[in-house]
Design an enzyme around this catalytic site. Structure first.
Site, mmCIF file in Angstrom:
data_model
loop_
_atom_site.group_PDB
_atom_site.id
_atom_site.type_symbol
_atom_site.label_atom_id
_atom_site.label_comp_id
_atom_site.label_asym_id
_atom_site.label_seq_id
_atom_site.Cartn_x
_atom_site.Cartn_y
_atom_site.Cartn_z
ATOM 1 N N GLY A 62 -7.832 -5.364 -25.987
ATOM 2 C CA GLY A 62 -7.110 -6.569 -25.589
ATOM 3 C C GLY A 62 -7.135 -6.886 -24.110
ATOM 4 O O GLY A 62 -6.240 -7.570 -23.614
ATOM 5 N N ASN B 105 -9.106 -8.939 -22.578
ATOM 6 C CA ASN B 105 -9.203 -10.402 -22.434
ATOM 7 C C ASN B 105 -7.876 -11.077 -22.765
ATOM 8 O O ASN B 105 -7.481 -12.036 -22.102
ATOM 9 C CB ASN B 105 -10.320 -10.951 -23.313
ATOM 10 C CG ASN B 105 -11.678 -10.858 -22.639
ATOM 11 O OD1 ASN B 105 -11.960 -11.600 -21.712
ATOM 12 N ND2 ASN B 105 -12.490 -9.908 -23.085
ATOM 13 N N MET C 106 -12.846 -8.757 -34.396
ATOM 14 C CA MET C 106 -14.093 -8.261 -34.972
ATOM 15 C C MET C 106 -14.226 -8.557 -36.469
ATOM 16 O O MET C 106 -14.729 -7.728 -37.227
ATOM 17 C CB MET C 106 -14.213 -6.753 -34.714
ATOM 18 C CG MET C 106 -14.226 -6.389 -33.241
ATOM 19 S SD MET C 106 -15.504 -7.245 -32.286
ATOM 20 C CE MET C 106 -16.950 -6.367 -32.866
ATOM 21 N N LEU D 22 -15.433 -14.980 -39.479
ATOM 22 C CA LEU D 22 -14.534 -15.927 -40.164
ATOM 23 C C LEU D 22 -15.347 -16.866 -41.056
ATOM 24 O O LEU D 22 -16.437 -17.296 -40.687
ATOM 25 C CB LEU D 22 -13.750 -16.726 -39.122
ATOM 26 C CG LEU D 22 -12.819 -15.860 -38.266
ATOM 27 C CD1 LEU D 22 -12.342 -16.624 -37.048
ATOM 28 C CD2 LEU D 22 -11.629 -15.372 -39.094
ATOM 29 N N ASN E 74 -13.765 -18.801 -28.430
ATOM 30 C CA ASN E 74 -14.177 -17.399 -28.512
ATOM 31 C C ASN E 74 -14.857 -17.022 -27.205
ATOM 32 O O ASN E 74 -15.458 -17.867 -26.544
ATOM 33 C CB ASN E 74 -15.161 -17.201 -29.670
ATOM 34 C CG ASN E 74 -15.600 -15.755 -29.809
ATOM 35 O OD1 ASN E 74 -14.783 -14.819 -29.701
ATOM 36 N ND2 ASN E 74 -16.883 -15.542 -30.032
ATOM 37 N N HIS F 260 -17.828 -14.425 -25.833
ATOM 38 C CA HIS F 260 -18.936 -13.605 -26.323
ATOM 39 C C HIS F 260 -19.651 -12.990 -25.120
ATOM 40 O O HIS F 260 -19.929 -13.699 -24.146
ATOM 41 C CB HIS F 260 -19.903 -14.473 -27.135
ATOM 42 C CG HIS F 260 -21.023 -13.694 -27.734
ATOM 43 N ND1 HIS F 260 -20.840 -12.859 -28.810
ATOM 44 C CD2 HIS F 260 -22.327 -13.583 -27.373
ATOM 45 C CE1 HIS F 260 -21.996 -12.272 -29.104
ATOM 46 N NE2 HIS F 260 -22.901 -12.704 -28.256
HETATM 47 C C1 GRF Z 1 -15.286 -8.363 -25.079
HETATM 48 O O1 GRF Z 1 -16.477 -7.829 -24.593
HETATM 49 C C2 GRF Z 1 -15.541 -9.726 -25.665
HETATM 50 O O2 GRF Z 1 -16.549 -10.415 -25.013
HETATM 51 C C3 GRF Z 1 -15.976 -9.393 -27.057
HETATM 52 O O3 GRF Z 1 -15.170 -8.297 -27.443
HETATM 53 C C4 GRF Z 1 -14.763 -7.579 -26.287
HETATM 54 C C5 GRF Z 1 -13.272 -7.491 -26.317
HETATM 55 O O4 GRF Z 1 -12.760 -6.672 -25.309
HETATM 56 N N1 GRF Z 1 -15.837 -10.552 -27.914
HETATM 57 P P1 GRF Z 1 -11.176 -6.650 -25.029
HETATM 58 O O5 GRF Z 1 -10.504 -6.191 -26.325
HETATM 59 O O6 GRF Z 1 -10.760 -8.019 -24.637
HETATM 60 O O7 GRF Z 1 -11.019 -5.652 -23.931
#
Ligand code: GRF
Length: 197
Positions: free
Chosen positions: A13, A15, A91, A94, A108, A110
């Site tokens: 988490g 992000n 992960m 959808l 999203n 990526h």
């Molecule tokens: C990140 O690398 C994001 O780009 C990808 O999943 C990862 C999530 O990392 N979709 P976090 O849980 O936000 O640390």
């Protein structure tokens, strides 16, 4: 009126933290819910520590029935009344049915410069290809995987001695800058692409 943002995650988490922590002061949005398909997701505690409501809908009891899992996810989301849904390391793929209910309101992040390297193992694939730069993309979610309109990208250099781990760490730093910047603009109704640095 302040926009309400729900965030879906499956892992640590980081992000989500960058998004939640950005939504203060005159920011046009606030987090209303952090939800995970995984009880053990580290992001749940980080959200709770920040005073954000959390919820878990475990996908495993639903087996192959993605739509049944998504119906429960959707019902819990509706209770939180989000205007915007942010996927942040969620992960689960959808289905079109779920995406169509949120299309135009779902973002999203990526870890590649889309359209390059949709799907998993993006950093290893960039290194294997001999690329000299990598990065991350924030895009609107459409039914095709990692394919919606691009709202922002950040680039980083690839160094000769990079491993997938060292590159991932460099990209992740940029994710934490890019995603809040895009979310802020998006919440203001602005879909102009942001290019960093
Ligand atoms: C990140 O690398 C994001 O780009 C990808 O999943 C990862 C999530 O990392 N979709 P976090 O849980 O936000 O640390």
């Amino acid at each position: 009126m302040t926009k309400r943002v729900a965030i879906l995650l499956s892992g640590s988490g980081s992000n989500m933290v960058s998004l939640v922590d950005s939504m203060t002061g005159d920011h046009p949005a606030r987090a209303c819910l952090v939800m995970s398909n995984n009880h053990d997701a580290g992001g749940l505690q980080k959200a709770a520590d920040r005073g954000v409501d959390t919820a878990v809908v475990d996908h495993r009891p639903y087996g192959e029935d993605r739509a049944a899992f998504e119906d429960v996810l959707h019902a819990r989301l509706i209770e939180a009344r989000p205007d915007i849904l942010c996927l942040a390391g969620f992960m689960r793929v959808l289905t079109e049915g779920f995406v169509s209910r949120w299309q135009g309101r779902m973002l999203n992040i990526h870890p590649s410069l889309l359209p390059k390297y949709r799907g998993l193992n993006t950093h290893a694939r960039a290194l294997d290809a001999g690329d000299t730069s990598a990065g991350c993309t924030v895009h609107e979610v459409t039914p095709a995987l990692d394919d919606g309109p691009i709202l922002g990208q950040a680039q980083v250099p690839i160094h000769p001695d990079d491993t997938p781990q060292s590159l991932a760490a460099r990209v992740l730093e940029q994710e934490h800058i890019l995603y809040p910047a895009v979310l802020r603009q998006f919440a203001e109704g602005n879909r102009q692409m942001i290019a960093l640095p």
